[in-house]
Enzyme design. Structure first.
Site, PDB file in Angstrom:
ATOM      1  N   GLY A  16       1.708 -81.912 -93.339  1.00  0.00           N
ATOM      2  CA  GLY A  16       2.978 -81.358 -92.890  1.00  0.00           C
ATOM      3  C   GLY A  16       4.044 -81.399 -93.965  1.00  0.00           C
ATOM      4  O   GLY A  16       4.780 -80.422 -94.179  1.00  0.00           O
ATOM      5  N   SER A  17       4.143 -82.533 -94.659  1.00  0.00           N
ATOM      6  CA  SER A  17       5.139 -82.636 -95.733  1.00  0.00           C
ATOM      7  C   SER A  17       4.771 -81.705 -96.887  1.00  0.00           C
ATOM      8  O   SER A  17       5.651 -81.161 -97.567  1.00  0.00           O
ATOM      9  CB  SER A  17       5.241 -84.082 -96.228  1.00  0.00           C
ATOM     10  OG  SER A  17       3.987 -84.549 -96.709  1.00  0.00           O
ATOM     11  N   LYS A  46       6.855 -88.526 -84.571  1.00  0.00           N
ATOM     12  CA  LYS A  46       6.813 -89.630 -83.596  1.00  0.00           C
ATOM     13  C   LYS A  46       8.002 -90.560 -83.760  1.00  0.00           C
ATOM     14  O   LYS A  46       8.576 -91.037 -82.787  1.00  0.00           O
ATOM     15  CB  LYS A  46       5.498 -90.399 -83.751  1.00  0.00           C
ATOM     16  CG  LYS A  46       4.273 -89.638 -83.268  1.00  0.00           C
ATOM     17  CD  LYS A  46       3.025 -90.492 -83.380  1.00  0.00           C
ATOM     18  CE  LYS A  46       1.802 -89.733 -82.853  1.00  0.00           C
ATOM     19  NZ  LYS A  46       0.566 -90.542 -82.980  1.00  0.00           N
ATOM     20  N   LYS A 106      -9.553 -79.195 -87.492  1.00  0.00           N
ATOM     21  CA  LYS A 106     -10.978 -78.869 -87.356  1.00  0.00           C
ATOM     22  C   LYS A 106     -11.575 -79.488 -86.095  1.00  0.00           C
ATOM     23  O   LYS A 106     -12.475 -78.909 -85.479  1.00  0.00           O
ATOM     24  CB  LYS A 106     -11.757 -79.351 -88.577  1.00  0.00           C
ATOM     25  CG  LYS A 106     -11.700 -80.855 -88.788  1.00  0.00           C
ATOM     26  CD  LYS A 106     -12.445 -81.288 -90.015  1.00  0.00           C
ATOM     27  CE  LYS A 106     -12.216 -82.776 -90.280  1.00  0.00           C
ATOM     28  NZ  LYS A 106     -10.822 -83.089 -90.635  1.00  0.00           N
ATOM     29  N   GLU A 130      -7.287 -71.401 -90.996  1.00  0.00           N
ATOM     30  CA  GLU A 130      -7.944 -71.427 -92.306  1.00  0.00           C
ATOM     31  C   GLU A 130      -8.139 -72.840 -92.835  1.00  0.00           C
ATOM     32  O   GLU A 130      -9.186 -73.178 -93.386  1.00  0.00           O
ATOM     33  CB  GLU A 130      -7.112 -70.618 -93.305  1.00  0.00           C
ATOM     34  CG  GLU A 130      -7.664 -70.591 -94.720  1.00  0.00           C
ATOM     35  CD  GLU A 130      -8.989 -69.867 -94.817  1.00  0.00           C
ATOM     36  OE1 GLU A 130     -10.016 -70.531 -95.045  1.00  0.00           O
ATOM     37  OE2 GLU A 130      -9.002 -68.639 -94.657  1.00  0.00           O
ATOM     38  N   GLY A 135     -10.349 -77.228 -97.119  1.00  0.00           N
ATOM     39  CA  GLY A 135      -9.120 -77.526 -97.850  1.00  0.00           C
ATOM     40  C   GLY A 135      -8.462 -76.260 -98.369  1.00  0.00           C
ATOM     41  O   GLY A 135      -8.013 -75.409 -97.599  1.00  0.00           O
ATOM     42  N   LYS A 206     -17.045 -78.829 -89.025  1.00  0.00           N
ATOM     43  CA  LYS A 206     -16.736 -77.688 -89.889  1.00  0.00           C
ATOM     44  C   LYS A 206     -17.852 -76.643 -89.841  1.00  0.00           C
ATOM     45  O   LYS A 206     -17.578 -75.433 -89.866  1.00  0.00           O
ATOM     46  CB  LYS A 206     -16.520 -78.179 -91.324  1.00  0.00           C
ATOM     47  CG  LYS A 206     -15.276 -79.042 -91.475  1.00  0.00           C
ATOM     48  CD  LYS A 206     -15.190 -79.670 -92.853  1.00  0.00           C
ATOM     49  CE  LYS A 206     -13.942 -80.548 -92.988  1.00  0.00           C
ATOM     50  NZ  LYS A 206     -13.904 -81.269 -94.280  1.00  0.00           N
TER      51      LYS A 206
END
Length: 431
Positions: A16-17, A46, A106, A130, A135, A206
């Site tokens: 996220g960062s 959170k 995933k 994606e 990755g 995957k």
């Protein structure tokens, strides 16, 4: 025409960062590609009081999902929470609220992907994923778009960077499994609990996603044959090298008129095979198409920015659809009914390492077992064991079914002259 695209970011951990950093640093590029800026409007976390290194305003952080989904100005949700239950509920709620979703999850897509894609279709929303596999490698988009006109017959690849890093260190640096795992953990490639990686579960999830897309059918996690890297025994990597092979924990999927087969297991690749030279945390997937032939996709399989790059690519695709008014127009229903092969229909060569008593007639006894199961041997080599009584017999079969292989291993272990079948592997490539 929208003046900007507003994002609701669910999760602000490693990925996220990374997404936030790319969106901030590449704003000029995004504006050039889309014609409008892309703005993070809300971020779900959170702990609101946790210190974070970011230039995002603290005012946009919230711990209330409803505050994100209920904001009518937010056009797109990016889910990078991780886990399963909470993430799935967030994706479902987003789609029902009429907001498209980009996810890197995933675990959720492997188990509930078909269900969520159907929900996206019903609500005329996009659902992009994606970053759930590979990755920074654009595999999903390649299968959905780049190879859409082709018919994929098989794919095989290294889809877990943790196990590939460990095996690389064990082979090239002669590390023990424990030391290689410790280094992978220290570098952030392995979780505190690495069982999903080393037991093959992560790779299996995957492969469910890749096989479902490649063959346009429903593939369930229970359809995947799974053996983890703990099955690799001491001395196996050196033995493989003597025979001209490299051991990789690999995923494979095949489809023919008999049905599909999907597996994750340690595999012997000839050193001449491109996957044999894929090292460290890198991933690579080899795809076989009727028209394109053989093609390989290679790149970093983990890490904040590689994964965030895939997420951002999906964000751009979703934004384009929103701006053009075509979001939610792609249907995701499988083309073919689910049909899974039995083990008697799955064929490959196999490597068997068998510890036997050093007695006269043992070799003849064992080769007769293979003959009884209509299996012929391509290679037979005996290795004396200097540490213990007995010897190791190395057998490599011609192509046999997985059922024959399993039956033979079971029979060998029941034979008095056999101390034990130490290890066994599928052998990739032609004879």
């Amino acid at each position: 025409m929208k003046n900007e695209i507003n994002i609701g970011l669910l999760g602000f951990g490693v990925v996220g960062s990374g997404v936030a950093k790319i969106l901030q640093n590449h704003q000029d590029d995004l504006r050039h590609k889309l014609g409008v800026p892309v703005v993070i409007k809300k971020v779900l976390v959170k702990d609101l009081h946790k210190k974070r290194e970011t230039i995002l305003s603290s005012e946009i952080f919230t711990n209330d999902l409803n505050e994100v989904l209920g904001d009518p100005s937010i056009d797109l949700i990016v889910e990078v929470i991780g886990g399963t239950s909470e993430a799935k509920k967030a994706i479902e709620s987003s789609l029902r609220a009429g907001k498209g979703v980009v996810t890197a999850n995933k675990d959720v897509m492997a188990v509930s992907g078909l269900e969520l894609l159907k929900l996206a279709d019903e609500n005329k929303c996009d659902l992009f994923y994606e970053a759930s596999v590979g990755g920074g490698i654009p595999l999903i988009r390649t299968l959905e778009d780049g190879l859409a006109s082709d018919r994929i017959s098989a794919l095989t690849g290294i889809v877990n960077g943790t196990t590939n890093f460990i095996l690389t260190k064990m082979k090239h640096d002669k590390m023990t499994y424990e030391d290689a795992l410790a280094e992978a953990t220290a570098l952030g490639f392995a979780e505190a609990d690495p069982s999903a990686d080393v037991d093959g579960i992560d790779a299996a999830r995957k492969m469910v996603i890749l096989a479902s897309l490649s063959f346009s059918t429903e593939v369930l996690l229970e359809d995947v044959f799974v053996r983890g890297m703990k099955e690799i025994k001491e001395g196996d990597l050196e033995l493989a090298e003597q025979f001209g092979y490299t051991v990789k924990l690999a995923g494979s999927a095949k489809k023919d008129e008999e049905g599909i087969e999907v597996a994750v297991e340690p595999v012997l690749f000839p050193n001449s095979h491109p996957l044999a030279s894929v090292n460290n945390e890198f991933n690579a997937v080899y795809i076989y198409g009727d028209a394109v032939g053989e093609t390989m996709f290679y790149g970093p399989g983990a890490g904040s920015l590689p994964t965030a790059t895939s997420v951002t690519g999906d964000i751009v695709a979703a934004c384009r659809n929103l701006l053009l008014g075509v979001n939610g127009k792609r249907l995701h229903a499988p083309q073919y009914a689910r049909k899974v092969k039995s083990d008697s229909k799955k064929f490959a060569r196999y490597f068997h390492r068998i510890r036997v008593k050093d007695e006269v007639g043992v070799l003849t006894k064992l080769t007769s077992i293979y003959s009884d199961y209509d299996a012929s041997l391509a290679t037979v080599i005996q290795h004396p064991d200097k540490k213990e009584a007995g010897a190791d017999l190395i057998f490599i079969t011609h192509k046999i079914s997985r059922q024959q292989h399993l039956d033979i291993v079971k029979k060998l272990n029941e034979t008095p002259e056999v101390i034990g079948v130490l290890s066994h592997y599928r052998v990739e490539g032609e004879e």
